[in-house]
Design a protein around this motif. Structure first.
Motif, mmCIF file in Angstrom:
data_model
loop_
_atom_site.group_PDB
_atom_site.id
_atom_site.type_symbol
_atom_site.label_atom_id
_atom_site.label_comp_id
_atom_site.label_asym_id
_atom_site.label_seq_id
_atom_site.Cartn_x
_atom_site.Cartn_y
_atom_site.Cartn_z
ATOM 1 N N ILE A 96 -17.781 91.790 100.707
ATOM 2 C CA ILE A 96 -17.703 92.994 99.876
ATOM 3 C C ILE A 96 -16.245 93.451 99.811
ATOM 4 O O ILE A 96 -15.553 93.490 100.838
ATOM 5 C CB ILE A 96 -18.577 94.129 100.453
ATOM 6 C CG1 ILE A 96 -20.047 93.696 100.530
ATOM 7 C CG2 ILE A 96 -18.441 95.402 99.613
ATOM 8 C CD1 ILE A 96 -20.939 94.673 101.288
ATOM 9 N N VAL A 129 -16.476 88.003 91.853
ATOM 10 C CA VAL A 129 -17.800 88.618 91.723
ATOM 11 C C VAL A 129 -18.750 87.672 90.998
ATOM 12 O O VAL A 129 -19.900 87.481 91.426
ATOM 13 C CB VAL A 129 -17.710 89.971 90.984
ATOM 14 C CG1 VAL A 129 -19.109 90.514 90.688
ATOM 15 C CG2 VAL A 129 -16.928 90.985 91.815
ATOM 16 N N SER A 134 -19.233 90.798 96.019
ATOM 17 C CA SER A 134 -19.736 92.137 95.714
ATOM 18 C C SER A 134 -18.591 93.141 95.714
ATOM 19 O O SER A 134 -17.779 93.169 96.645
ATOM 20 C CB SER A 134 -20.791 92.567 96.739
ATOM 21 O OG SER A 134 -21.986 91.817 96.582
ATOM 22 N N TYR A 253 -25.131 100.672 89.183
ATOM 23 C CA TYR A 253 -24.948 99.345 89.771
ATOM 24 C C TYR A 253 -25.441 98.290 88.797
ATOM 25 O O TYR A 253 -26.248 98.568 87.901
ATOM 26 C CB TYR A 253 -25.659 99.226 91.123
ATOM 27 C CG TYR A 253 -27.172 99.325 91.089
ATOM 28 C CD1 TYR A 253 -27.974 98.183 91.015
ATOM 29 C CD2 TYR A 253 -27.814 100.557 91.161
ATOM 30 C CE1 TYR A 253 -29.357 98.267 91.011
ATOM 31 C CE2 TYR A 253 -29.193 100.657 91.159
ATOM 32 C CZ TYR A 253 -29.964 99.508 91.087
ATOM 33 O OH TYR A 253 -31.337 99.596 91.078
ATOM 34 N N GLU A 255 -25.650 93.632 88.162
ATOM 35 C CA GLU A 255 -25.363 92.264 88.570
ATOM 36 C C GLU A 255 -24.422 91.647 87.549
ATOM 37 O O GLU A 255 -24.506 91.930 86.353
ATOM 38 C CB GLU A 255 -26.657 91.464 88.694
ATOM 39 C CG GLU A 255 -27.576 92.024 89.775
ATOM 40 C CD GLU A 255 -28.676 91.053 90.185
ATOM 41 O OE1 GLU A 255 -28.528 89.852 89.908
ATOM 42 O OE2 GLU A 255 -29.659 91.506 90.793
ATOM 43 N N GLY A 259 -22.838 87.730 91.309
ATOM 44 C CA GLY A 259 -22.419 88.813 92.186
ATOM 45 C C GLY A 259 -22.967 90.170 91.793
ATOM 46 O O GLY A 259 -23.779 90.300 90.872
ATOM 47 N N ARG A 260 -22.486 91.190 92.500
ATOM 48 C CA ARG A 260 -22.993 92.541 92.315
ATOM 49 C C ARG A 260 -21.849 93.552 92.296
ATOM 50 O O ARG A 260 -20.821 93.351 92.949
ATOM 51 C CB ARG A 260 -23.983 92.897 93.429
ATOM 52 C CG ARG A 260 -25.249 92.045 93.383
ATOM 53 C CD ARG A 260 -26.271 92.469 94.417
ATOM 54 N NE ARG A 260 -27.566 91.854 94.137
ATOM 55 C CZ ARG A 260 -28.699 92.152 94.751
ATOM 56 N NH1 ARG A 260 -28.711 93.077 95.713
ATOM 57 N NH2 ARG A 260 -29.824 91.554 94.419
ATOM 58 N N LEU A 303 -25.386 95.676 98.078
ATOM 59 C CA LEU A 303 -24.288 94.746 97.806
ATOM 60 C C LEU A 303 -24.371 93.516 98.709
ATOM 61 O O LEU A 303 -23.962 92.417 98.322
ATOM 62 C CB LEU A 303 -22.946 95.449 97.999
ATOM 63 C CG LEU A 303 -22.576 96.506 96.949
ATOM 64 C CD1 LEU A 303 -21.359 97.309 97.400
ATOM 65 C CD2 LEU A 303 -22.310 95.862 95.592
#
Length: 307
Positions: A96, A129, A134, A253, A255, A259-260, A303
């Motif tokens: 992250i 990402v 994340s 949030y 995707e 990734g996130r 995440l």
């Protein structure tokens, strides 16, 4: 002279504007402790979280965000600060990447705005990402919004470079009861339900259709759009342009590839500070912000694909 004026405004706004007693003192609350009864990982065995301190970040792990780092460490995560620009080498071991209140200039907040992240850094982050990394992007009022808007734009997000202020000038408790906090994977996690969070202004943004909204601003807010940050005073002048908060969100949030991304429009929400000579609490330690710490943990868990 312009930079000196902006620096004076920075000090005044950060330490006074939201402090009713008008005192110029703001420190991390070292006594803040949110008990993590069942950590996701054993101490120091969790994934690496890289905390950005390379982009004129007003919030650092030794400053206002010390409680942020302490909380995530108590959940087993490895949290390290970085003063390096974004490269594939920096990101290769990270799970992250967190950036909070990045700014293009610590002293000059005025227009024209520019990006705190270079085109190469933005490309590196977007590719990372897309490959499964994340990103937790926390921004705030002018100039923070503009400083990361190009980065956010790579994920389809348009950040307003202004000041989100309630019409009554007060902080906000977003809640599901008021329909300003939305039920979703982060706020309705089993055993970790979030019914309210507290925020202190910040900014708003527009998100793409495939994103999931966390919290919304609405008609109670105006986003003021000054050309000079010093135009934002305790008594706002009628000549400052603004837009309604209707249709704008301050938390979401999504995707992106493998990734996130989580984006939030107020930096104070994940700090824990003592402000003024009366040491008034602001952030996760505030009496009305009882779920902000768990909200942060839920974000990190999402995440980390633990929700």
């Amino acid at each position: 002279m312009q930079k000196l004026a902006s620096r004076c405004f920075f000090i005044w706004y950060t330490l006074v504007f939201w402090a009713p007693n008008g005192s110029a003192q703001q420190v991390a609350d070292e006594t803040f402790d949110y008990p993590v009864t069942v950590p996701v990982y054993k101490t120091g065995s969790g994934p690496l979280i890289v905390f950005d301190e390379a982009h004129n970040n007003a919030s650092t792990l030794r400053g206002a965000y010390a409680p942020f780092g302490k909380l995530l460490a108590s959940d087993g995560y490895q949290v390290v600060s970085s003063r390096e620009k974004v490269t594939s080498e920096l990101l290769k071991e990270a799970k992250i990447y967190v950036t909070v209140n990045a700014m293009y200039d610590m002293e000059d907040w005025d227009l024209p705005a520019r990006s705190a992240f270079s085109p190469d850094e933005i490309t590196e982050l977007a590719n990372w990402v897309a490959d499964g990394g994340s990103l937790f992007l926390v921004t705030d009022h002018m100039p923070c919004g503009a400083s990361v808007n190009e980065l956010a734009g790579r994920f389809g997000i348009n950040i307003i470079n202004g000041f989100a202020i309630r019409k009554d000038g007060r902080p906000e408790v977003f809640s599901k009861q008021k329909k300003t906090l939305i039920s979703n994977d982060i706020t309705s996690a089993r055993g970790k339900r979030i019914d309210s969070i507290m925020c202190w202004g910040g900014t708003g943004f527009i998100v793409p259709p495939h994103s999931h909204v966390i919290s919304v601003l609405g008609d109670d807010y105006r986003i003021y759009l000054p050309s000079q940050a010093s135009q934002i005073e305790k008594r706002l002048k009628a000549t400052i342009p603004y837009i309604s908060g209707r249709g704008l969100v301050n938390g979401a949030y999504l995707e992106f590839g493998k990734g996130r991304v989580v984006i939030f429009g107020d930096g104070a929400s994940f700090s824990a500070q003592l402000q003024g000579i009366k040491s008034e609490k602001r952030g996760m330690n505030h009496p009305w912000a009882t779920q902000n710490a768990q909200f942060l943990l839920n974000i990190i868990h999402w995440l980390d694909r633990k929700l």
